[in-house]
Scaffold this active site. Structure first.
Site, PDB file in Angstrom:
ATOM      1  N   SER A   1      83.694  26.440  32.318  1.00  0.00           N
ATOM      2  CA  SER A   1      84.043  25.031  32.298  1.00  0.00           C
ATOM      3  C   SER A   1      84.974  24.600  33.428  1.00  0.00           C
ATOM      4  O   SER A   1      85.185  23.397  33.620  1.00  0.00           O
ATOM      5  CB  SER A   1      84.700  24.686  30.952  1.00  0.00           C
ATOM      6  OG  SER A   1      85.923  25.379  30.774  1.00  0.00           O
TER       7      SER A   1
ATOM      8  N   LYS B   1      93.135  22.530  36.874  1.00  0.00           N
ATOM      9  CA  LYS B   1      92.115  22.115  35.908  1.00  0.00           C
ATOM     10  C   LYS B   1      92.694  21.091  34.935  1.00  0.00           C
ATOM     11  O   LYS B   1      93.824  21.236  34.461  1.00  0.00           O
ATOM     12  CB  LYS B   1      91.603  23.338  35.141  1.00  0.00           C
ATOM     13  CG  LYS B   1      90.470  23.039  34.163  1.00  0.00           C
ATOM     14  CD  LYS B   1      90.021  24.301  33.439  1.00  0.00           C
ATOM     15  CE  LYS B   1      88.859  24.037  32.498  1.00  0.00           C
ATOM     16  NZ  LYS B   1      88.425  25.260  31.780  1.00  0.00           N
TER      17      LYS B   1
ATOM     18  N   SER C   1      85.087  30.732  31.647  1.00  0.00           N
ATOM     19  CA  SER C   1      85.286  29.455  32.327  1.00  0.00           C
ATOM     20  C   SER C   1      85.963  29.543  33.683  1.00  0.00           C
ATOM     21  O   SER C   1      85.974  28.572  34.425  1.00  0.00           O
ATOM     22  CB  SER C   1      86.075  28.502  31.422  1.00  0.00           C
ATOM     23  OG  SER C   1      85.299  28.122  30.314  1.00  0.00           O
TER      24      SER C   1
END
Length: 561
Positions: A216, A139, A240
């Site tokens: 996210s 990420k 997330s």
């Protein structure tokens, strides 16, 4: 009135259990960890389940890390061929106007160089570690040496520059031999739940490109679900990891607070780093490596290991997976269900999750009814905490560049900046109260607490949303409903797919179950998630890259790309 009730409650910032619980549990997990051998675990084959559905058709399944490792060891495939295939697949996945947009930054030359080195090690029968040559995506909120960390924006990477070192978790994966494929897309600054990104374009759900991935950690979920990588890294401050994993039909783990080394400057008391994988065992392996020790000095590939563990890691006993391989007899397992809470979701979600619970009951598990009062106040405490921490963590990035953030992010930052000290202090009192409730009302009676992963399937991307953005509090509530108590209280949680929507406009969108346990009991969650996984047939995503098949057609001659 609620504030009055908190008058005598001491605030708690870091969500560690009481010292008495730490003392009671720490030695138990130390002893269990001594019975666990990660190398043996990685090399142990998963139980064979039928490869055919009831109608005789071949079941779809993802390639696992074990598949990659086995083919490398047998010289049937090389890491270099895999790296070539992935680089082409990533390029293809991003070329359309409505593309997957999962991996947004990839250093192709570095990837191929690392893959060449891995291939050479296999030729010499000297693999670097347990994951040598396995592709992993990270990420874009996590530092990877040689990459900017943009946090889903166009400007933070430029302001902060190229990362000089790996985040400790990335360093551990490199020490195990993993190939770092690149950085994955994310909801801007991690401050939303859909995965919407104005700058790079929103990552799309591989099961239906007209739907969100969730956020996210949107790109990490999309990359795994589309078959680009078997393992990705996500961060979770308010769902997330678990929300996008739920909506994309993969396995996502938010470990116990502080299980993985990372300096969470943006969300220090809520954020967790964890694995997102195509199957439960791969998530378990990723977790064991990410929560494991970081070797000193340098690994065999020459990456500098200049990291120190956070002082709070002293509270975390060694990770293990002792319960994972136990048989399917669940007669000693108690499952906590809060009926009103469990049923507060779309009917198809409740039905699929109920069937998963019934399957565990059929294997001997006992369902125990539990209650957690004041859930709305607990959610509010999480909201106050995460918005305040993120607004504070944004610092000058926000103060000097407000106009570069999306309107949705600006609203969230301003809400966080509007909170006063009393709001924040009371939220930490609610945190202590919530942890007490979990101890007294739930984990004193059961081993795990189970609910749906999200209250709905993946929401659609509305017309013109990429141009104008979206702020939908009802949708956010549906996505976060079952999530936030885990972040506020620091307990681990894992999402595992248990079905798919049959509603026409949402057909084949995944539905997932959330399993939570008390601190440091990840191995029990993995055991139950594995049982749920074996009980369903996985649908092949609309967008899927068969990397091993693609790689097998690549030349083994490294002088020709």
């Amino acid at each position: 009135a609620q504030t009055d009730k908190l008058h005598n409650v001491m605030p708690l910032y870091y969500p560690f259990p009481p010292q008495k619980e730490v003392d009671n549990q720490y030695q138990k997990h130390v002893e269990l960890s001594q019975k666990f051998d990660l190398k043996e675990f990685v090399n142990t084959a998963v139980e064979n389940h039928s490869s055919k559905d009831d109608d005789g058709t071949t079941k779809f399944r993802y390639w696992t890390m074990q598949d990659y490792l086995s083919m490398y060891q047998k010289q049937e495939l090389t890491p270099y061929q895999v790296a070539l295939a992935i680089s082409k697949a990533v390029q293809d996945s991003n070329k359309e106007a409505v593309g997957l947009k999962a991996i947004v930054v990839m250093n192709r030359n570095e990837l191929l160089q690392d893959a060449r080195q891995s291939t050479e090690r296999y030729k010499n029968n000297k693999p670097l570690g347990l994951l040598d040559g396995v592709p992993v995506a990270i990420k874009d909120e996590v530092d990877v040496k040689g990459y900017p960390t943009t946090k889903g924006t166009t400007f933070i990477g430029e302001l902060d520059g190229i990362a000089a070192t790996d985040c400790p978790v990335v360093a551990k994966l490199r020490q195990a031999g993993a190939l770092i494929v690149g950085k994955t897309n994310m909801h801007e600054y991690g401050i939303g739940t859909t995965g919407y990104n104005w700058h790079f374009g929103s990552a799309r759900n591989p099961h239906n490109l007209n739907h969100y991935t969730g956020g996210s950690s949107s790109g990490s979920a999309a990359a795994v679900a589309a078959g680009l990588v078997p393992l990705a890294v996500g961060l979770d401050g308010g769902g997330s990891i678990r929300i996008p994993s739920s909506l994309c039909g993969i396995v996502g783990l938010k470990p116990t607070f502080n299980r993985g080394d990372m300096d969470f400057g943006v969300c220090p008391s809520l954020a967790h780093i964890g694995p997102m994988a195509s199957c439960v065992k791969d998530a378990a392996i990723g977790y064991a490596i990410m929560a494991g020790p970081l070797q000193d000095n340098q690994d065999g590939s020459g990456h500098n290991m200049e990291h120190k563990s956070q002082p709070t890691r002293q509270y975390s006993p060694p990770a293990h997976l002792v319960s994972f391989s136990k048989d399917q007899d669940l007669k000693n397992i108690k499952i906590g269900i809060f009926d009103d809470y469990f049923n507060d979701a779309d009917p198809e979600v409740v039905d699929a999750c109920s069937r998963a619970v019934q399957h565990m009951e059929s294997l001997g598990a006992q369902v125990v009814k539990v209650e957690i009062p004041n859930m709305e106040e607990i959610k509010m405490a999480h909201g106050i905490t995460i918005l305040t921490e993120m607004a504070s963590g944004a610092g000058e990035h926000y103060a000097k560049n407000i106009h570069k953030f999306t309107p949705e992010s600006q609203i969230s930052f301003e809400l966080g900046r509007s909170m006063d000290g009393c709001n924040f202090l009371n939220a930490q009192k609610v945190r202590r109260y919530a942890m007490h409730l979990l101890d007294e009302n739930v984990f004193s009676k059961v081993d795990v607490f189970i609910s749906p992963g999200t209250a709905c399937t993946a929401p659609p991307l509305l017309k013109n949303v990429e141009r104008f953005g979206e702020s939908n509090l009802v949708q956010t509530s549906d996505l976060m409903r079952y999530i936030v108590i885990g972040n506020l209280c620091g307990i681990p949680g894992i999402t595992v797919p248990v079905g798919y929507s049959s509603v026409e406009e949402k057909k084949n969108l995944p539905i997932s179950l959330l399993i939570q346990s008390k601190h440091w009991e990840e191995d029990i969650m993995f055991r139950l998630a594995k049982i749920c996984e074996a009980n369903i047939s996985h649908n092949k995503p609309m967008v899927y890259y068969d990397i091993i098949d693609m790689a097998s057609r690549e030349s083994t001659d490294e002088s020709h790309e």
